[in-house]
Design an enzyme around this catalytic site. Structure first.
Site, PDB file in Angstrom:
ATOM      1  N   LYS A 111       0.613  -0.969   0.332  1.00  0.00           N
ATOM      2  CA  LYS A 111      -0.025  -0.194   0.158  1.00  0.00           C
ATOM      3  C   LYS A 111       0.592   1.357   0.491  1.00  0.00           C
ATOM      4  CE  LYS A 111      -4.560   0.855   0.204  1.00  0.00           C
ATOM      5  NZ  LYS A 111      -5.506   0.026  -0.518  1.00  0.00           N
TER       6      LYS A 111
HETATM    7  P1  NAD Z   1     -12.595   7.132  -3.225  1.00  0.00           P
HETATM    8  O1  NAD Z   1     -11.752   8.683  -3.193  1.00  0.00           O
HETATM    9  O2  NAD Z   1     -13.550   7.288  -4.903  1.00  0.00           O
HETATM   10  O3  NAD Z   1     -14.238   7.597  -2.473  1.00  0.00           O
HETATM   11  C1  NAD Z   1     -14.511   7.716  -1.191  1.00  0.00           C
HETATM   12  C2  NAD Z   1     -15.956   7.885  -0.399  1.00  0.00           C
HETATM   13  O4  NAD Z   1     -16.012   8.219   0.765  1.00  0.00           O
HETATM   14  C3  NAD Z   1     -16.337   9.038  -0.802  1.00  0.00           C
HETATM   15  O5  NAD Z   1     -17.793   9.470  -0.899  1.00  0.00           O
HETATM   16  C4  NAD Z   1     -15.601  10.893   0.422  1.00  0.00           C
HETATM   17  O6  NAD Z   1     -16.351  11.395   0.683  1.00  0.00           O
HETATM   18  C5  NAD Z   1     -15.995   8.970   1.505  1.00  0.00           C
HETATM   19  N1  NAD Z   1     -15.466  10.151   2.601  1.00  0.00           N
HETATM   20  C6  NAD Z   1     -14.422   9.901   3.607  1.00  0.00           C
HETATM   21  N2  NAD Z   1     -14.491  10.644   4.207  1.00  0.00           N
HETATM   22  C7  NAD Z   1     -15.426   9.992   4.523  1.00  0.00           C
HETATM   23  C8  NAD Z   1     -15.698  10.786   6.213  1.00  0.00           C
HETATM   24  N3  NAD Z   1     -15.358  10.743   7.104  1.00  0.00           N
HETATM   25  N4  NAD Z   1     -17.322  10.162   6.794  1.00  0.00           N
HETATM   26  C9  NAD Z   1     -17.975   9.153   5.262  1.00  0.00           C
HETATM   27  N5  NAD Z   1     -17.558   9.320   4.391  1.00  0.00           N
HETATM   28  C10 NAD Z   1     -16.292   9.951   3.946  1.00  0.00           C
HETATM   29  O7  NAD Z   1     -12.326   5.696  -2.340  1.00  0.00           O
HETATM   30  P2  NAD Z   1     -12.936   4.582  -3.094  1.00  0.00           P
HETATM   31  O8  NAD Z   1     -11.726   4.105  -4.056  1.00  0.00           O
HETATM   32  O9  NAD Z   1     -14.667   4.124  -3.235  1.00  0.00           O
HETATM   33  O10 NAD Z   1     -12.180   3.717  -1.616  1.00  0.00           O
HETATM   34  C11 NAD Z   1     -12.927   3.544  -0.826  1.00  0.00           C
HETATM   35  C12 NAD Z   1     -12.330   3.053   0.585  1.00  0.00           C
HETATM   36  O11 NAD Z   1     -13.105   1.044  -0.507  1.00  0.00           O
HETATM   37  C13 NAD Z   1     -11.878   2.707   0.458  1.00  0.00           C
HETATM   38  O12 NAD Z   1     -11.414   1.980   2.055  1.00  0.00           O
HETATM   39  C14 NAD Z   1     -10.090   2.097  -0.100  1.00  0.00           C
HETATM   40  O13 NAD Z   1      -9.563   1.249   0.666  1.00  0.00           O
HETATM   41  C15 NAD Z   1     -11.490   1.124  -0.549  1.00  0.00           C
HETATM   42  N6  NAD Z   1     -11.372  -0.064  -1.391  1.00  0.00           N
HETATM   43  C16 NAD Z   1     -10.882   0.760  -2.901  1.00  0.00           C
HETATM   44  C17 NAD Z   1     -10.594   0.363  -3.921  1.00  0.00           C
HETATM   45  C18 NAD Z   1     -10.609   0.243  -5.027  1.00  0.00           C
HETATM   46  O14 NAD Z   1     -10.449   0.103  -6.309  1.00  0.00           O
HETATM   47  N7  NAD Z   1     -10.528   1.753  -5.773  1.00  0.00           N
HETATM   48  C19 NAD Z   1     -10.050  -1.023  -3.671  1.00  0.00           C
HETATM   49  C20 NAD Z   1     -10.746  -1.885  -2.596  1.00  0.00           C
HETATM   50  C21 NAD Z   1     -10.756  -1.022  -1.169  1.00  0.00           C
END
Ligand code: NAD
Length: 421
Positions: A111
């Site tokens: 990561k």
């Molecule tokens: P992103 O940046 O696209 O979206 C994050 C979202 O979370 C946004 O809508 C933001 O407003 C919201 N957010 C942030 N802080 C917040 C809070 N305090 N309260 C409520 N909402 C909040 O990120 P993503 O890629 O969608 O990732 C989201 C989660 O999924 C993370 O934990 C990430 O590690 C995990 N993840 C992502 C992927 C991927 O392919 N992008 C793969 C596996 C896991």
């Protein structure tokens, strides 16, 4: 965080180790192997120096952690967020190791992150930061060594800049250095929505094993970024009703359902969910207590904790985010009879299609979206049923079962390779 959780000052790394220790006790591992699995192989801290638009120089702290590379190259996303810490990145790298093993793909875990609020940067500053961070990692990453991908606040454009910077250094195009790239640069069909889609496949399997074959169910989702918005759209298309959604700006509720496509249009124009008129507004934290069948935390770590776990009404919790539930909350949800699909299974669709992207790039032969989605479904279902079987056979919850599978697979790889020299 509750006062007692604050008092204990446990970081996500402490909690991840706690869960690891508990799971390793369920496996027959030697004390030395246990020690080995607790330690990341490499922790790199870099100073990311950026010339800002006003001519000043600013320095942002960046990290890349490789937890384990016994089963293949290290693999894991890059996060840009003001709260990034080395402990968080270590925890997320370790989860990647177990996740890749749960879905049986030949990668280790890594990561990366930069301590920055990207909403405060101009596009040029964001590009400068990305290129400089990549330069600082140039000897650490690579298609056979360590392959970054998007995570919170990073996307396909950022992957394109990483690929370009790395390729300029090598003197030829190296698309395999990142996944989650734009299609024009060798990205995979279906990668953009893969994490949300994979999460939905695990939900469908969870419903099935619990004897539910209807999609006439209510869903609440925290986070409307890549993962949350795609999960929302796919569930909506299948007939589920998205009754509540929240992001960093606040929450929305509509008993009759929210159309995620319409909401996305609003979000594109406004950058936030608040102010959307076709749903009532509510404080973001209230999302967890929503009257619904399925709750999907798809934002950040430590969201469901001691203070709010008891308020969860949904029977099913699908951890689309990494580590959104604290260990104490796990116990509360367990005792309340919830069915939780753990992160290392639930959100593994992203890394699975990243693996397809890497394979397609290596073969220089690209698949149709249909083939990607069918292959993703196969892998997610196989992983779900393997974890579910362990949970039944060993009489443990789904998180422990997933850990037994993931950690057990990696432990076996370490044992077979042996310790050098
Ligand atoms: P992103 O940046 O696209 O979206 C994050 C979202 O979370 C946004 O809508 C933001 O407003 C919201 N957010 C942030 N802080 C917040 C809070 N305090 N309260 C409520 N909402 C909040 O990120 P993503 O890629 O969608 O990732 C989201 C989660 O999924 C993370 O934990 C990430 O590690 C995990 N993840 C992502 C992927 C991927 O392919 N992008 C793969 C596996 C896991």
């Amino acid at each position: 965080m509750t006062t007692s959780e604050k008092k204990s000052k446990k970081t996500v790394w402490d909690m991840t180790l706690e869960r690891l220790d508990e799971s390793m006790d369920l496996l027959d591992l030697s004390p030395g192997l246990k020690k080995y699995l607790r330690e990341p192989r490499k922790v790199l801290e870099v100073a990311v120096t950026v010339k800002m638009d006003n001519g000043d120089i600013d320095i942002f702290k960046g990290y890349r952690v490789q937890h384990n590379t016994n089963r293949g190259p290290a693999k894991g996303g890059i996060r840009y967020h003001q709260d990034v810490s080395v402990d968080e990145i270590k925890a997320l790298a370790m989860l990647m190791t177990w996740k890749c093993a749960v879905v049986g793909i030949p990668f280790g875990g890594a990561k990366g992150g930069v301590v920055v609020d990207p909403s405060k940067l101009s596009l040029r500053e964001l590009e400068n930061l990305t290129r400089r961070y990549t330069f600082e990692l140039i000897n650490t990453i690579g298609p056979k060594k360590d392959i970054p991908a998007p995570d919170v606040n990073t996307n396909s454009q950022i992957m394109a800049w990483i690929m370009d910077t790395f390729s300029i250094d090598k003197g030829y195009a190296v698309p395999g250095v990142v996944t989650g790239k734009p299609i024009a640069l060798g990205g995979s069909q279906g990668r953009e929505e893969a994490t949300g889609r994979g999460c939905v496949y695990t939900i469908l399997s969870a419903l099935k094993v619990n004897g539910i074959d209807s999609t006439d169910l209510d869903v609440a989702i925290q986070g409307f970024g890549n993962v949350g918005s795609n999960a929302a759209k796919i569930l909506h298309d299948l007939g589920f009703k998205i009754v509540a959604l929240s992001d960093v700006s606040g929450g929305l509720y509509n008993k009759k359902g929210i159309d995620p496509y319409d909401l996305q249009k609003y979000h594109k124009e406004n950058g936030v969910l608040t102010g959307y008129k076709k749903a009532a507004s509510m404080p973001g934290e209230e999302i967890f207590g929503t009257n619904c069948d399925i709750l999907i935390p798809a934002a950040l770590e430590n969201q469901i904790k001691r203070s709010n776990a008891d308020s969860v009404k949904a029977k099913f919790i699908a951890e689309a985010a990494n580590a959104p539930v604290t260990p104490i909350a796990d116990e509360i949800l367990d005792s309340n009879g919830k069915f939780l699909i753990p992160d290392i299974l639930c959100n593994a669709g992203g890394v699975t299609v990243s693996y397809f992207e890497w394979v397609q790039g290596n073969d220089a032969y690209f698949w149709s979206r249909r083939k990607v989605n069918l292959s993703l479904r196969d892998i997610m279902e196989k992983a779900f049923y393997s974890v579910y079987k362990i949970s039944k056979d060993r009489k443990v919850n789904m998180r422990k079962a997933a850990n037994i599978l993931g950690i057990g697979t990696v432990a076996e790889a370490v044992r077979l390779r042996g310790i050098y020299p």
